[in-house]
Design an enzyme around this catalytic site. Sequence first.
Site, PDB file in Angstrom:
ATOM      1  N   ALA A 126       0.775  -1.238   0.000  1.00 10.12           N
ATOM      2  CA  ALA A 126       0.000   0.000   0.000  1.00 10.12           C
ATOM      3  C   ALA A 126       0.809   1.292   0.000  1.00 10.12           C
ATOM      4  O   ALA A 126       0.326   2.309  -0.500  1.00 10.12           O
ATOM      5  CB  ALA A 126      -0.948   0.006   1.201  1.00 10.12           C
ATOM      6  N   ALA A 127       2.003   1.326   0.598  1.00 10.47           N
ATOM      7  CA  ALA A 127       2.740   2.592   0.719  1.00 10.47           C
ATOM      8  C   ALA A 127       3.164   3.105  -0.662  1.00 10.47           C
ATOM      9  O   ALA A 127       3.408   2.296  -1.566  1.00 10.47           O
ATOM     10  CB  ALA A 127       3.959   2.403   1.613  1.00 10.47           C
ATOM     11  N   GLY A 129       0.612   5.251  -0.323  1.00 11.80           N
ATOM     12  CA  GLY A 129      -0.793   5.468  -0.024  1.00 11.80           C
ATOM     13  C   GLY A 129      -1.636   6.009  -1.156  1.00 11.80           C
ATOM     14  O   GLY A 129      -2.837   6.235  -0.978  1.00 11.80           O
ATOM     15  N   SER A 130      -1.055   6.202  -2.328  1.00 11.24           N
ATOM     16  CA  SER A 130      -1.834   6.789  -3.425  1.00 11.24           C
ATOM     17  C   SER A 130      -3.046   5.935  -3.778  1.00 11.24           C
ATOM     18  O   SER A 130      -4.160   6.447  -3.948  1.00 11.24           O
ATOM     19  CB  SER A 130      -0.949   6.998  -4.658  1.00 11.24           C
ATOM     20  N   LYS A 131      -2.843   4.627  -3.869  1.00  7.62           N
ATOM     21  CA  LYS A 131      -3.946   3.755  -4.271  1.00  7.62           C
ATOM     22  C   LYS A 131      -4.897   3.484  -3.109  1.00  7.62           C
ATOM     23  O   LYS A 131      -6.110   3.374  -3.311  1.00  7.62           O
ATOM     24  CB  LYS A 131      -3.393   2.465  -4.870  1.00  7.62           C
ATOM     25  N   GLU A 149       1.717  -2.993   4.275  1.00  6.86           N
ATOM     26  CA  GLU A 149       3.004  -2.549   3.749  1.00  6.86           C
ATOM     27  C   GLU A 149       4.116  -3.344   4.413  1.00  6.86           C
ATOM     28  O   GLU A 149       4.214  -3.391   5.642  1.00  6.86           O
ATOM     29  CB  GLU A 149       3.208  -1.053   3.984  1.00  6.86           C
ATOM     30  N   CYS A 247       4.543  -1.638 -12.376  1.00  8.90           N
ATOM     31  CA  CYS A 247       5.059  -0.518 -13.169  1.00  8.90           C
ATOM     32  C   CYS A 247       6.252  -1.001 -13.983  1.00  8.90           C
ATOM     33  O   CYS A 247       7.252  -0.296 -14.122  1.00  8.90           O
ATOM     34  CB  CYS A 247       5.428   0.668 -12.282  1.00  8.90           C
TER      35      CYS A 247
END
Length: 477
Positions: A126-127, A129-131, A149, A247
Amino acid sequence: MAENTVYFPEAFLAQMRAAMPAHLSFDDFIAACQRPLRRSIRVNTLKISVDDFLSLVAPYGWQLAPVPWCAEGFWIEREDDDALPLGSTAEHLSGLFYIQEASSMLPVAALFADNRQPERVMDVAAAPGSKTTQIAARMGNAGGILANEFSASRVKVLHANISRCGISNVALTHFDGRVFGAALPETFDAILLDAPCSGEGVVRKDADALKNWSPESNLDIAATQRELIDSAFHALRPGGTLVYSTCTLNREENQSVIEWLLSRYPQAVEILPLGELFPGAADALTAEGFLHVFPQIYDCEGFFVARLRKTAAIDPLPAPGYKVGKFPFTPLKDREAAAVTAAARAVGLEWDAGHTLWQRDKELWLFPLALEPLFGKVRFSRIGVRLAELHNKGYRWQHEAVIAFAAPQRAFELSQEEAEEWYRGRDVYPQTAPGQDETIVTFQGVPLGLAKRVGSRLKNSYPRELVRDGKLFAGKV
């Protein structure tokens, strides 16, 4: 903007030449990788609507271009970027927007492609935190999100972003993502696995991203990704949705991971094609129905997104051997909860029935009801929002609770000059002070914190670690 000097290993270039679809140009790929990455933001609709945000920033001269796959996302160009960094603007500090790369908005768009509202969601990696914050906004702070995370140093940043955005439906864990299939079998309605990867798509942001690249390391990473997706698939309930994203651009970490899952559970995995996710999605669509985003297609980072449905239950993994320990919180009894709720409302804090009150020592917390079935099954780093601390004279309301639960219509609106003083950690001297002893202060209708009235002065309670100096406002005072 000047072009980047990107390091490309020869073996990587050969791999990309072979992988490039016929309708795309390899020269365009190289040219796109050399261009600086366009900046982008996502409006936090938990705090402001997109239309109201656009009206708010219109006087600033920001040039905003819509991101096709995210109604809240915009590419941004600013003339005052040197004088006022985007992350230091008052609108960012108050959580009105999140600085997020456009392509990283794709996985959450895919997760909610059917417009269903899941009750329980997990973000496996998760870090920062954008998503997680994007998921919370799509859920309207309802239901519950387990945000995990693995990196201990990044959990603090994850919590800071969740708190800044006023999110109240998240619990944080700090585990290797491979534990959840055994620990929480068939628990979640939706899971996002934005897997750790070789990062081939981020060269526009980091020209040296491929310095340690090798085909062998790709295979090693893919082995970990297979273990992560297997665990996530076990944690997903039948009928639930799993989005897998990276990515990076190579097949081993992308299509091959999904093919492996299909071969392992052929009767339980359904691919949900993403060709209709947004206008123009077909330009990045693979034959299988995945999105393989090369950077030249939408002028963004390289990305891969696959959306799957779990169509049947699968055999569970062996139960974990660890002990979770006693849960350190106890739920408040009805009478106690009513007293706390009434006291909170008196200062302008309100919450819905999806949150329940719990206590640990002198701390009062609000937990998302949807996550209560998970208590005692895994150890949490943090759950929900710390509401208050008990002391002899009543309650000491916490900053994160004010940001998450303030009712702005009952707050005291600061002027821009007063808001600037507040962000600098200074007390405020309004011309007309509010009548109550404790009051929530807002700017642009957004809560900034809780102030205590001392005569004609509003005593600042802004957390020291959040205090900012320098310019904060894009508009004129």
